[in-house]
Design a protein around this motif. Sequence first.
Motif, short mmCIF file in Angstrom:
data_model
loop_
_atom_site.label_atom_id
_atom_site.label_comp_id
_atom_site.label_asym_id
_atom_site.label_seq_id
_atom_site.Cartn_x
_atom_site.Cartn_y
_atom_site.Cartn_z
N UNK A 96 0.91 -1.18 0.15
CA UNK A 96 -0.05 0.07 0.02
C UNK A 96 0.92 1.14 0.21
N UNK A 97 2.06 1.16 0.64
CA UNK A 97 2.87 2.39 0.80
C UNK A 97 4.11 2.51 -0.23
N UNK A 98 3.92 1.52 -1.36
CA UNK A 98 5.02 1.53 -2.31
C UNK A 98 5.34 2.74 -3.07
N UNK A 99 4.21 3.60 -3.45
CA UNK A 99 4.33 4.70 -3.98
C UNK A 99 4.25 6.00 -3.27
N UNK A 100 4.34 5.58 -1.82
CA UNK A 100 4.37 6.84 -0.87
C UNK A 100 5.37 7.85 -0.97
N UNK A 101 6.51 7.67 -1.50
CA UNK A 101 7.72 8.70 -1.72
C UNK A 101 7.60 9.42 -3.19
N UNK A 102 6.62 9.15 -3.89
CA UNK A 102 6.69 9.66 -5.17
C UNK A 102 5.90 11.08 -5.22
N UNK A 103 6.13 12.07 -6.02
CA UNK A 103 5.69 13.39 -6.28
C UNK A 103 4.24 13.35 -6.40
N UNK A 104 3.54 12.25 -6.89
CA UNK A 104 1.96 12.06 -6.98
C UNK A 104 1.48 11.81 -5.42
N UNK A 105 2.11 11.20 -4.64
CA UNK A 105 1.82 11.10 -3.08
C UNK A 105 1.84 12.70 -2.43
N UNK A 106 2.88 13.44 -2.86
CA UNK A 106 2.86 14.60 -2.14
C UNK A 106 1.80 15.74 -2.74
N UNK A 107 1.52 15.62 -4.06
CA UNK A 107 0.35 16.20 -4.68
C UNK A 107 -0.87 15.80 -3.99
N UNK A 108 -1.05 14.32 -3.72
CA UNK A 108 -2.26 13.95 -3.17
C UNK A 108 -2.49 14.38 -1.73
N UNK A 109 -1.29 14.80 -1.09
CA UNK A 109 -1.55 15.14 0.31
C UNK A 109 -0.79 14.26 1.27
N UNK A 110 -0.08 13.31 0.74
CA UNK A 110 0.35 12.43 1.62
C UNK A 110 1.86 12.63 1.92
N UNK A 111 2.47 12.34 3.26
CA UNK A 111 3.86 12.50 3.70
C UNK A 111 4.40 11.41 3.23
N UNK A 112 5.73 11.16 3.31
CA UNK A 112 6.51 9.94 2.91
C UNK A 112 6.44 8.89 4.04
N UNK A 113 6.18 7.77 3.89
CA UNK A 113 6.14 6.84 4.88
C UNK A 113 7.63 6.95 5.78
N UNK A 114 7.18 6.70 7.10
CA UNK A 114 8.53 7.19 8.10
C UNK A 114 9.21 5.65 8.37
N UNK A 115 8.59 4.67 8.63
CA UNK A 115 9.26 3.29 8.73
C UNK A 115 8.49 2.45 9.55
N UNK A 116 8.76 1.31 10.00
CA UNK A 116 8.36 0.28 10.76
C UNK A 116 9.16 -0.23 11.77
N UNK A 117 8.79 -0.68 12.88
CA UNK A 117 9.60 -1.55 13.81
C UNK A 117 9.05 -3.01 13.89
N UNK A 118 10.22 -3.76 13.73
CA UNK A 118 9.66 -5.47 13.78
C UNK A 118 10.09 -5.90 14.89
N UNK A 119 9.32 -6.42 15.83
CA UNK A 119 9.60 -7.01 16.93
C UNK A 119 9.43 -8.48 16.82
N UNK A 120 10.10 -9.40 17.53
CA UNK A 120 9.54 -10.90 17.45
C UNK A 120 10.62 -11.87 17.52
N UNK A 121 10.21 -13.12 17.51
CA UNK A 121 11.25 -14.24 17.62
C UNK A 121 12.47 -14.19 16.77
N UNK A 122 13.83 -14.27 17.13
CA UNK A 122 15.14 -14.44 16.41
C UNK A 122 14.88 -15.67 15.32
#
Length: 495
Positions: free
Chosen positions: A248-274
């Motif tokens: 869903x966020x693949x195109x979130x850093x494109x100029x089209x996303x900026x024009x649509x009013x979206x900011x670039x996705x910031x990131x994610x934190x992955x917790x879990x079993x090694x």
Amino acid sequence: MHEHLKLLIQSDNPIISIESRDEEAAVDLVRGVAEALGAPLYEWSVTTGLSRTLPSPQATPVKPGRAAAALDQIFQHADGPGLREVFLFKDLGAHCQESYIQRRLRDLHFRHQVHLVMVDGAPLPDAVRRLTVPVRLPLPDHAALEQAVRDTFRRVRETSVYKVTASLTRRDLEQLVQTLRGLTVAEASRVVAAAIHDDYALTPDDLPRIVEAKRNLLQSAGCLESISVNITSDELGGLANLKRWLAQRRGGMSPQAREYGLESPRGLLLLGVPGCGKSLCAKAVAADWHMPLLRMDPGVLYQKFVGESENRLREALDQAEAMAPAVLWIDEIEKAFASAASESADGGLSQRMFGTLLSWMQDHRSPVFITATANKIEALPPELMRKGRFDEIFFVDLPEADVRRQILAIHLARRKRAPEHFDLEALAEATAGFSGAELEQMVLSALYAAFAEEAELTDAHLLAEARATQPLAVVMGERVEYLRSWAEGRCVPAD
């Protein structure tokens, strides 16, 4: 930037520093400002010496290589009456360890009518930096990079003896230009020219090649390790929710996303079993989004001198912004800032480092997507977990039976074995509680066993290795259960 530098000179700032690897753009900027002010311009480098370039070229008695003599020459102008003059010195910072040079710069700091502009590709010594007014030369914007792509294609087409073609849609061009961010115009032109000369065409297939060229071009700059990406999201078994979220966020850093009013996705934190694929996710994101992958190595950041570690972290974050759009991978983030969540035994260094990182994560607006992984939840400070630092927090659990089948099929296929020739149902049943890393190791060990017998790999080899393996879910069952109970209601399941 032209008006800003012009104002600094008009305001009688004696020493101005421009730190940039794009020397050509910096020199053009200074020449343009001097011409606009009608000020004589003198230029110096260690190879050419000091000479006047504006309003008309004129040699001076200073020989090449003598920085001290060139600075002495400035004082003859500083003591004289009249017109404001500008002196452009290239790479003077390398000579600033000399006490005479530092003294001369301090003397110049209190003079008027002459203005020294230092253009350097490396940071200045602290003693000199405090005397200067820094000017940050911005990297080329989207429009400048797009024009560089068009100019490069036109130049190659006009000079090549072969027919040169292009088959980029507007969206492809936008993605290509976005990929070139962080490069100077000259660097971007060379990268695009190499992609065109490879097959005398500019197509969407050139994007991975351009990403790799950019990675190689910038990999030696700074505190981040540039990682080669050799995996795709299709090579990750399971993690359906995480893959859907990323898609869903693949195109979130494109100029089209900026024009649509979206900011670039910031990131994610992955917790879990090694061993369940958290680190592989960072590589899969970079490959799927056609971005360079940068890994922050805490061992490189921490230094023995006071203040140096914090500077190294800031350099790493600046490098990530310069290479944007990029994926910044912080593996096992709880180890990078081990004392940030408790009473520190390192004089508060971990807290200061962690505070710098949190402030940057909150405030930066560059298209840098952070992928952080962690195994020990209790070691994470609560400030890291709140919304705004990351877009989402996922929990990666041990794979269920259907996911284990996928993982086994992936590893068998990767080692030139047809998955349909094996009883994946029985193998999945026999490997309950196995992590993805343990499944991979099981396949590898079974291959070694079959190779030693000079036989082809069979289900029997795989089942024998499964029975001989004590998975982490058994060895550290209490720990795994604690992770699961903590994540329930706090994190989004990755699968």
